[in-house]
Design a protein around this motif. Structure first.
Motif, short mmCIF file in Angstrom:
data_model
loop_
_atom_site.label_atom_id
_atom_site.label_comp_id
_atom_site.label_asym_id
_atom_site.label_seq_id
_atom_site.Cartn_x
_atom_site.Cartn_y
_atom_site.Cartn_z
N GLY A 53 37.44 52.76 51.25
CA GLY A 53 38.61 53.44 50.86
C GLY A 53 38.56 54.81 50.34
O GLY A 53 39.44 55.46 49.60
N ILE A 54 37.70 55.67 51.04
CA ILE A 54 37.39 56.77 50.76
C ILE A 54 38.62 57.68 51.75
O ILE A 54 39.13 58.62 51.14
N TYR A 55 38.85 57.19 52.68
CA TYR A 55 39.90 57.56 53.43
C TYR A 55 41.05 56.41 53.60
O TYR A 55 40.74 55.40 53.71
N LYS A 56 42.22 57.03 53.61
CA LYS A 56 43.53 56.12 53.39
C LYS A 56 43.99 55.92 55.17
O LYS A 56 43.98 57.07 55.69
N LYS A 57 44.09 54.87 55.49
CA LYS A 57 44.31 54.63 57.01
C LYS A 57 45.95 54.99 57.02
O LYS A 57 46.63 55.05 56.26
N ASP A 58 46.53 55.68 58.00
CA ASP A 58 47.55 56.03 58.49
C ASP A 58 48.46 54.72 58.77
O ASP A 58 49.61 54.53 58.41
N SER A 59 47.96 53.76 59.63
CA SER A 59 48.51 52.34 59.78
C SER A 59 47.34 51.51 60.41
O SER A 59 46.43 51.65 60.45
N GLY A 60 47.92 50.17 60.56
CA GLY A 60 46.97 49.03 60.70
C GLY A 60 46.63 48.30 59.57
O GLY A 60 47.38 48.37 58.36
N GLN A 61 45.78 47.43 59.58
CA GLN A 61 45.64 46.20 58.88
C GLN A 61 44.22 46.02 58.36
O GLN A 61 43.58 46.17 59.41
N ILE A 62 43.84 45.81 57.30
CA ILE A 62 42.47 45.38 57.01
C ILE A 62 42.68 43.87 56.37
O ILE A 62 43.41 43.67 55.08
N ILE A 63 42.15 43.01 56.74
CA ILE A 63 42.35 41.50 56.30
C ILE A 63 40.92 41.04 55.88
O ILE A 63 39.97 40.88 56.74
N TYR A 64 40.84 40.83 54.57
CA TYR A 64 39.22 40.72 53.89
C TYR A 64 39.67 39.12 53.33
O TYR A 64 40.38 38.92 52.43
N LYS A 65 38.57 38.23 53.76
CA LYS A 65 38.72 36.82 53.04
C LYS A 65 40.24 36.33 53.30
O LYS A 65 40.69 35.60 52.25
N GLY A 66 40.65 36.64 54.31
CA GLY A 66 41.93 35.88 54.39
C GLY A 66 43.14 36.49 53.95
O GLY A 66 44.45 36.29 54.52
N GLU A 67 43.22 37.52 53.24
CA GLU A 67 44.51 38.11 52.92
C GLU A 67 44.34 39.51 53.19
O GLU A 67 43.36 40.26 53.24
N GLU A 68 45.38 40.33 53.40
CA GLU A 68 45.61 41.68 53.67
C GLU A 68 45.58 42.55 52.33
O GLU A 68 45.97 42.41 51.53
N ILE A 69 44.65 43.53 52.54
CA ILE A 69 44.29 44.38 51.33
C ILE A 69 44.53 45.69 51.53
O ILE A 69 44.59 46.29 52.60
N GLU A 70 45.07 46.48 50.54
CA GLU A 70 45.01 48.08 50.56
C GLU A 70 44.05 48.54 49.66
O GLU A 70 44.02 48.00 48.44
N LEU A 71 43.19 49.39 50.02
CA LEU A 71 42.14 49.88 49.04
C LEU A 71 42.34 51.01 48.49
O LEU A 71 42.92 51.99 49.13
N SER A 72 42.28 51.19 47.27
CA SER A 72 42.81 52.38 46.61
C SER A 72 41.42 53.32 46.30
O SER A 72 41.72 54.62 46.26
N GLY A 73 40.40 52.73 46.72
CA GLY A 73 39.38 53.87 46.48
C GLY A 73 37.85 52.94 46.55
O GLY A 73 37.99 51.99 46.83
N PRO A 74 36.60 53.77 46.65
CA PRO A 74 35.52 53.23 46.65
C PRO A 74 35.06 52.09 45.60
O PRO A 74 34.72 51.09 45.69
N LEU A 75 35.72 52.23 44.33
CA LEU A 75 35.46 51.11 43.03
C LEU A 75 36.40 50.05 43.52
O LEU A 75 35.82 49.14 43.25
N ASP A 76 37.33 50.24 44.08
CA ASP A 76 38.39 49.18 44.60
C ASP A 76 37.59 48.21 45.64
O ASP A 76 37.52 47.01 45.42
N ALA A 77 37.06 48.93 46.43
CA ALA A 77 36.35 48.38 47.49
C ALA A 77 35.02 47.66 46.79
O ALA A 77 34.74 46.44 47.17
N GLN A 78 34.52 48.05 46.05
CA GLN A 78 33.35 47.66 45.23
C GLN A 78 33.52 46.19 44.43
O GLN A 78 33.06 45.20 44.57
N ARG A 79 34.74 46.40 43.91
CA ARG A 79 35.27 45.26 43.02
C ARG A 79 35.56 44.16 43.99
O ARG A 79 35.43 43.27 43.64
N ARG A 80 36.03 44.49 45.29
CA ARG A 80 36.43 43.12 46.18
C ARG A 80 35.14 42.51 46.93
O ARG A 80 35.07 41.77 47.57
N GLY A 81 34.04 43.40 46.50
CA GLY A 81 32.87 42.85 47.12
C GLY A 81 32.42 43.46 48.58
O GLY A 81 31.69 42.83 49.29
#
Lengths: 497, 322
Positions: A53-81
């Motif tokens: 979540g440090i860089y925002k992707k321009d396009s593409g998908q991140i699917i984590y544990k079966g659902e698509e996610i948008e990361l707002s930042g390192p803290l968000d990533a940490q919270r999601r595990g």
């Protein structure tokens, strides 16, 4: 075992002038160690920064544990595990293990006071569950680097991380510590966590990883089962790029060209008994991966860092170089990889930077001869086409390519005969790059000699007459330009590991 | 891409000085007069010398907290030489300069060669200087000769001529010009900027940064010695265990003048204007019947305002040209 924990699909990321990620993909399963490899600048770190979540992707998908996610930042990533174990550990060395594990979520008594007992107890249980024998009350700085890494991992575990990203975890470790870390990583794998493992040490991958994904120039090259491939196959995946620029066909150095600089048995931090010669009119390339000891070698040679032992000969005569001013005195100039920190004084003007190394020759007694400085600065601004509105412009207002040229001008004005270019085109756009190349060739024609460190193999192959390859602080090979290829350089660069 | 743009920020400090002078001339009681002007000048000499010296130090990215006590310590020991050891007046004044220069050299060795943080090193010499002056003089106040006495020539020479002309201002102006040449026209000055802007780049350019940096602190010490001579000339009595706090006036002058504490930039013109801004404030507020603590309060306000302004200026200057 085969369930996909993380899927990154067609990730795109551009920075001004650079296409950093171009349809990058990565697929990590629960309970696997997934190695991510590629040359310097292949986009591994950028991809991981997108995942964190440090860089925002321009396009593409991140699917984590079966659902698509948008990361707002390192803290968000940490919270999601998603737990990041960076090369530089994010621990506070003066605090204890428990304090570090619970930083930001300290157990409290009555909402005001820290509950030290509870923190220590919880940390103890956590560490015990990981079979780690580390006392929670010890300070971080009293632990070995390997133990510190494990505390970092414990901290991530405490955040219920299911996916761990480890960036070059073994580079600071000793062999015994690496074994300890691997044992621990396998334990995490057995517990069903996913691990993304980034390393330059290819040999390690067969000990620890299940699958390998190779990246090159920001693109996905392929994913293979580790057991099915050889190291040679991985290397050819890493370097199999189309070369746009023709490499040099053969050395341009006169066969009888004298040796202008010779280093014998240099020993310094991360430099292990390095010897080499530089001939007049030669561009000697230094290849190697990050941390191979190339910069350390030239800094030790230049007197910028202390040297344990070793001898230096300039034009056949032994010289004593113990400080940069000694080196400059013997006609050696160093252009650092980090211009802003070591190259230019950004708060000073173009002209002041140009004459910084040679001011004593632009003085009448103690008084500075500004007219003479203006003349020489103007001369070099034209000669090597530095783009600046005026020579009184502050250097910080110029682009990276022009700052680099100012450093070159500084050494030319000092009449240095040996120039050490450390990553001369890092952070410089394509147009300015080819100008720097032209300038280097012109310098050679004028009889200068150049040592060039570069992490870009095409650049080395295009410019060098001879290439020295380093790995882990030693020279692992020397190649004449006509025998050098990306593959054999890479093979030498990953030796010793 | 505009290269020659009228830079308003450059003229802000002189404008503040003019506005302040105008303000007090209107609202102060009899402020626009020779008496007040001479008061403004008299109070600026010693602060001016300190501020000129510490400008060099701050441009290297350092700080000198020992200005005030170095000045007092040197003046005390010079007074001791005059009163108790009965040295000729000229020797005593030279001795003031020597003592202060040595303290500056000590600062320089500690900062440049021993690698102590400037704040710590000069905090140490600040206290040592204060104590040392008192030890040498056995806590006696040192009196310098007054007007009309045998050695009173030195007051006529440095402070006020027999005709009442404030000759100190010529000395300060002269020294200011010399310092201006040193900072802008010599290698010493150029390296002062280079060290402050990027000491690593300077070192890797082959400059022997350590001796040059030590030289800057030594020069600052010399300036404190000069400040001591003028302090003695104006105020006559030097009281032991004083002087701390004076350094802050010198530093405030530099900061008001737009020199960045981060190093690499700064001008002496700014510094001297900063010093006079403080003096005008002091005398102006006095002319309005306000006590000296008002001066302290407003000086603090001006310092903060000046730094805010400086940050704005740096931000403006950071636009990249391609």
């Amino acid at each position: 075992m085969s369930e996909a924990l993380l899927e990154m699909k067609d990730i795109q990321k551009t920075f001004p002038g650079v296409h950093a990620l171009d349809h990058a993909c990565l697929n990590v399963r629960s309970g696997e160690v997934h190695a991510l490899v590629g040359e310097n600048g292949a986009g591994k770190s950028t991809l991981m920064k997108v995942l964190n979540g440090i860089y925002k992707k321009d396009s593409g998908q991140i699917i984590y544990k079966g659902e698509e996610i948008e990361l707002s930042g390192p803290l968000d990533a940490q919270r999601r595990g998603i737990g990041m174990i960076h090369q530089e550990l994010n621990l506070m060395p003066h605090l204890t293990v428990a304090e570090n594990i619970f930083i930001g979520k300290e157990p409290m008594v009555g909402g005001v006071f820290l509950d030290k007992k509870k923190a220590n107890q919880a940390a103890k249980e956590l560490l015990a569950s990981m079979h780690l024998e580390i006392s929670p009350t010890r300070t971080i700085k009293s632990l070995t680097v390997a133990k510190q890494q494990m505390v970092e991992i414990a901290k991530a575990l405490n955040n219920n991380s299911e996916l761990f990203v480890m960036d070059e975890p073994t580079s600071p470790l000793t062999d015994a510590e690496i074994e300890e870390l691997f044992r621990f990583i396998r334990q995490l794998r057995e517990a069903g966590r996913g691990i993304i493992y980034i390393s330059h040490r290819l040999d390690e991958l067969w000990q620890i990883s299940d699958r390998i994904t190779v990246m090159r120039d920001g693109q996905y090259v392929g994913t293979v089962n580790t057991a099915d491939v050889t190291k040679q196959e991985i290397i050819s995946m890493m370097v199999g790029r189309v070369i746009y620029e023709e490499p040099k066909q053969q050395s341009c150095v006169q066969p009888e060209a004298p040796v202008v600089l010779e280093a014998k048995h240099l020993v310094a931090a991360n430099v292990k008994d390095v010897s080499f010669e530089l001939h007049k009119g030669e561009i000697l390339g230094f290849a190697g991966l990050v941390g191979a000891g190339r910069t350390e070698t030239v800094r030790a040679l230049f007197g910028a860092d202390p040297r344990v032992s070793g001898e230096i000969f300039v034009n056949g005569e032994k010289v004593e170089i113990h400080s940069p001013s000694d080196a400059v005195h013997h006609g050696i100039g160093y252009l650092s990889e980090d211009r802003k920190t070591f190259g230019v004084a950004t708060g000073l003007s173009v002209r002041d930077n140009c004459v910084m190394a040679d001011l004593e020759n632009y003085c009448i007694g103690p008084i500075v001869n500004d007219k003479k400085i203006d003349v020489v600065s103007k001369d070099y601004i034209q000669k090597i086409s530095i783009k600046t509105p005026s020579m009184r412009q502050l250097v910080r207002n110029l682009s990276g390519g022009n700052q680099q040229k100012i450093v070159i001008a500084k050494w030319l004005i000092k009449r240095c005969n040996v120039l050490i270019f450390d990553e001369p085109t890092r952070g410089i756009d394509v147009g300015a790059k080819s100008e720097i190349y032209k300038l280097m060739n012109k310098l050679i024609e004028e009889g200068k000699s150049i040592i060039m460190i570069s992490s870009e193999l095409p650049e080395l192959l295009r410019m060098s007459d001879r290439i020295v390859v380093m790995s882990e602080g030693s020279i692992t090979g020397e190649l004449d330009i006509c025998e050098a290829t990306q593959t054999n350089i890479m093979t030498l660069a990953t030796m010793n590991m | 891409m505009t290269t020659k743009k009228f830079d308003l920020t450059k003229f802000l400090a002189p404008m503040v000085l003019v506005i302040l002078y105008g303000f007090f001339s209107i609202f102060g009681n009899n402020f626009f007069s020779t008496d007040y002007l001479i008061n403004i000048l008299d109070g600026s000499y010693y602060i001016g010398f300190m501020a000129i010296g510490v400008t060099f130090v701050i441009i290297t990215g350092g700080i000198d907290l020992s200005l005030g006590t170095t000045m007092m310590c040197a003046a005390l020991i010079g007074g001791m030489a005059y009163n108790n050891w009965h040295w000729p007046m000229g020797w005593c004044l030279a001795f003031v300069l020597v003592v202060a220069t040595l303290i500056g050299l000590l600062n320089g060795i500690m900062v440049a060669f021993l690698g102590l943080p400037p704040f710590i090193a000069t905090l140490g010499t600040q206290m040592m200087g204060m104590g040392f002056g008192a030890i040498v003089t056995r806590v006696q106040t040192m009196r310098y000769p007054t007007f009309g006495t045998a050695d009173g020539w030195f007051k006529n020479f440095f402070y006020k001529t027999t005709t009442g002309f404030p000759i100190g201002v010529l000395w300060l102006a002269g020294f200011f010009l010399v310092a201006l040449v040193i900072l802008n026209k010599t290698r010493f000055g150029r390296y002062t900027y280079a060290i402050g802007s990027n000491v690593e780049a300077a070192r890797l350019s082959g400059i022997k940064t350590k001796p040059w940096l030590a030289g800057v602190y030594t020069f600052c010490g010399f300036c404190c010695g000069a400040a001591g001579v003028f302090y003695a000339a104006v105020y006559t009595s030097i009281i032991p265990s004083t002087g701390n706090g004076q350094e802050l006036l010198g530093i405030a002058g530099v900061v008001i003048g737009g020199t960045s504490m981060a190093g690499g930039t700064g001008t002496l013109v700014g510094t001297i204007i900063g010093v006079f801004v403080m003096s005008v404030l002091k005398q102006g507020l006095m002319s309005m019947g306000l006590q000296s603590h008002w001066q302290t309060f407003f000086t603090g306000l001006v310092v903060i305002g000046a730094v805010l302004l400086d940050q704005y200026r740096v931000k403006q200057g950071n636009k990249v040209i391609h």
